[in-house]
Write an enzyme that holds these catalytic residues in place. Structure first.
Site, PDB file in Angstrom:
ATOM      1  N   ARG A  94       0.875  -1.098   0.219  1.00 27.14           N
ATOM      2  CA  ARG A  94       0.060  -0.041   0.085  1.00 27.14           C
ATOM      3  C   ARG A  94       0.989   1.151  -0.050  1.00 27.14           C
ATOM      4  O   ARG A  94       1.671   1.507   1.043  1.00 27.14           O
ATOM      5  CB  ARG A  94      -0.797   0.129   1.351  1.00 27.14           C
ATOM      6  CG  ARG A  94      -1.934   1.213   1.150  1.00 27.14           C
ATOM      7  CD  ARG A  94      -2.608   0.914   2.531  1.00 27.14           C
ATOM      8  NE  ARG A  94      -3.517  -0.265   2.749  1.00 27.14           N
ATOM      9  CZ  ARG A  94      -3.904  -0.571   4.060  1.00 27.14           C
ATOM     10  NH1 ARG A  94      -3.940   0.007   4.962  1.00 27.14           N
ATOM     11  NH2 ARG A  94      -4.679  -1.795   3.885  1.00 27.14           N
ATOM     12  N   ASP A 128      -3.725  -8.452   2.810  1.00 25.02           N
ATOM     13  CA  ASP A 128      -5.141  -8.689   3.491  1.00 25.02           C
ATOM     14  C   ASP A 128      -5.552  -9.828   2.599  1.00 25.02           C
ATOM     15  O   ASP A 128      -5.509  -9.578   1.405  1.00 25.02           O
ATOM     16  CB  ASP A 128      -6.002  -7.435   3.359  1.00 25.02           C
ATOM     17  CG  ASP A 128      -5.497  -6.351   4.338  1.00 25.02           C
ATOM     18  OD1 ASP A 128      -4.972  -6.855   5.321  1.00 25.02           O
ATOM     19  OD2 ASP A 128      -5.729  -5.239   4.093  1.00 25.02           O
ATOM     20  N   GLU A 163      -7.851  -7.612  12.909  1.00 24.75           N
ATOM     21  CA  GLU A 163      -8.422  -8.093  11.838  1.00 24.75           C
ATOM     22  C   GLU A 163      -8.060  -9.398  11.296  1.00 24.75           C
ATOM     23  O   GLU A 163      -6.836  -9.669  11.277  1.00 24.75           O
ATOM     24  CB  GLU A 163      -7.896  -6.915  10.603  1.00 24.75           C
ATOM     25  CG  GLU A 163      -8.007  -5.344  11.046  1.00 24.75           C
ATOM     26  CD  GLU A 163      -7.355  -4.663  10.149  1.00 24.75           C
ATOM     27  OE1 GLU A 163      -7.909  -3.355  10.134  1.00 24.75           O
ATOM     28  OE2 GLU A 163      -6.558  -4.939   9.525  1.00 24.75           O
ATOM     29  N   HIS A 174      -5.628  -9.871   8.107  1.00 24.34           N
ATOM     30  CA  HIS A 174      -4.477  -9.158   7.734  1.00 24.34           C
ATOM     31  C   HIS A 174      -3.224  -9.933   8.548  1.00 24.34           C
ATOM     32  O   HIS A 174      -3.217 -10.461   9.583  1.00 24.34           O
ATOM     33  CB  HIS A 174      -4.530  -7.800   8.683  1.00 24.34           C
ATOM     34  CG  HIS A 174      -3.500  -6.828   8.859  1.00 24.34           C
ATOM     35  ND1 HIS A 174      -3.361  -5.786   8.485  1.00 24.34           N
ATOM     36  CD2 HIS A 174      -2.249  -7.017   9.409  1.00 24.34           C
ATOM     37  CE1 HIS A 174      -2.432  -5.085   8.494  1.00 24.34           C
ATOM     38  NE2 HIS A 174      -1.533  -5.855   9.288  1.00 24.34           N
ATOM     39  N   HIS A 203       1.470  -2.238   5.520  1.00 23.90           N
ATOM     40  CA  HIS A 203       1.410  -2.716   4.264  1.00 23.90           C
ATOM     41  C   HIS A 203       2.507  -1.922   3.282  1.00 23.90           C
ATOM     42  O   HIS A 203       2.759  -2.206   2.443  1.00 23.90           O
ATOM     43  CB  HIS A 203      -0.128  -2.153   3.714  1.00 23.90           C
ATOM     44  CG  HIS A 203      -1.214  -3.141   4.177  1.00 23.90           C
ATOM     45  ND1 HIS A 203      -1.487  -4.220   3.333  1.00 23.90           N
ATOM     46  CD2 HIS A 203      -1.812  -3.143   5.394  1.00 23.90           C
ATOM     47  CE1 HIS A 203      -2.432  -4.899   3.823  1.00 23.90           C
ATOM     48  NE2 HIS A 203      -2.660  -4.211   4.987  1.00 23.90           N
TER      49      HIS A 203
END
Length: 224
Positions: free
Chosen positions: A71, A122, A200, A203, A115
């Site tokens: 990301r 994910d 999460e 993740h 990320h």
């Protein structure tokens, strides 16, 4: 793209990709800056580890399905900006039905993301076969699920990017089948060196990541 990074499709094209931030099917409702292609990019070590996970789960009739990989830092900044904007009732209903938007920062939306180091992913599990990728989210992420989630993946109790206590790794308000699916995913990822994140279920970060202190911001471009 730095030489240490690769496209996951070049390492294992059998892993399904449903790259949510390259389109509008995400909590911001639009493509996110830095996602100029719907491609999973990772450091080579993480991509090769995912390939090994895929080999293991395919033997049991499943496939990995990735939602987000590397990301860019500019995307993280866009998320922070989104978190400061007034509520969008539709986004709230789908992605954080039980929390005020102010509660999303920093547990779910932080100013820095793992990320951006290139070794976090994910993902979920899906049955082998037909896959209705990238279906638009139209119901609460906490809505009851059958044997599969709305996007065709295995039922995990919530959908991806569900900002809710039900998404935590050890949530008690999910079914035994959903919990077993989470454990199956966790076990497969841990076997290849990935570590989960308590908030999460989707993740995971490679334990021995090559750039633990480096934040990258190169855009994700189409494969050539």
């Amino acid at each position: 793209m730095p030489k240490d990074f690769v496209y996951l499709a070049d390492i294992d094209p059998t892993i399904r990709q449903d790259m949510r931030y390259a389109g509008s099917n995400n909590f911001t409702g639009k493509p996110v800056p830095g996602y100029d292609a719907a491609e999973c990019v990772l450091v080579r070590e993480a991509a090769e580890a995912l390939k090994r996970v895929q080999e293991a789960v395919r033997a049991n009739g499943y496939t990995l399905k990735v939602y987000d990989c590397y990301r860019p830092a500019r995307a993280v900044a866009a998320f922070v900006d989104w978190a400061k904007e007034p509520d969008d009732p539709e986004a709230k209903m789908i992605y954080y039905p039980n929390l005020p938007k102010s509660a999303l920062f920093p547990d779910y939306i932080a100013p820095r993301s793992g990320h951006s180091r290139g070794a976090t992913v994910d993902l979920t599990l899906a049955p082998l076969g037909e896959d209705p990728n990238d279906l638009p989210a139209t119901q609460s992420c906490t809505a009851p699920q059958g044997s599969t989630a709305p996007d065709g993946s295995l039922a995990m109790g919530t959908s991806f990017d569900c900002f809710d206590g039900k998404s935590t790794k050890f949530a008690s308000n999910i079914t035994a089948e959903q919990n077993a699916n989470r454990i199956m995913l966790e076990d497969a990822m841990q076997a290849q060196g990935f570590k989960g994140y308590e908030m999460e279920w989707w993740h995971f970060t490679l334990g021995n990541e090559p750039f633990p202190d480096t934040i990258f911001d190169f855009p994700i471009l189409p494969r050539r």
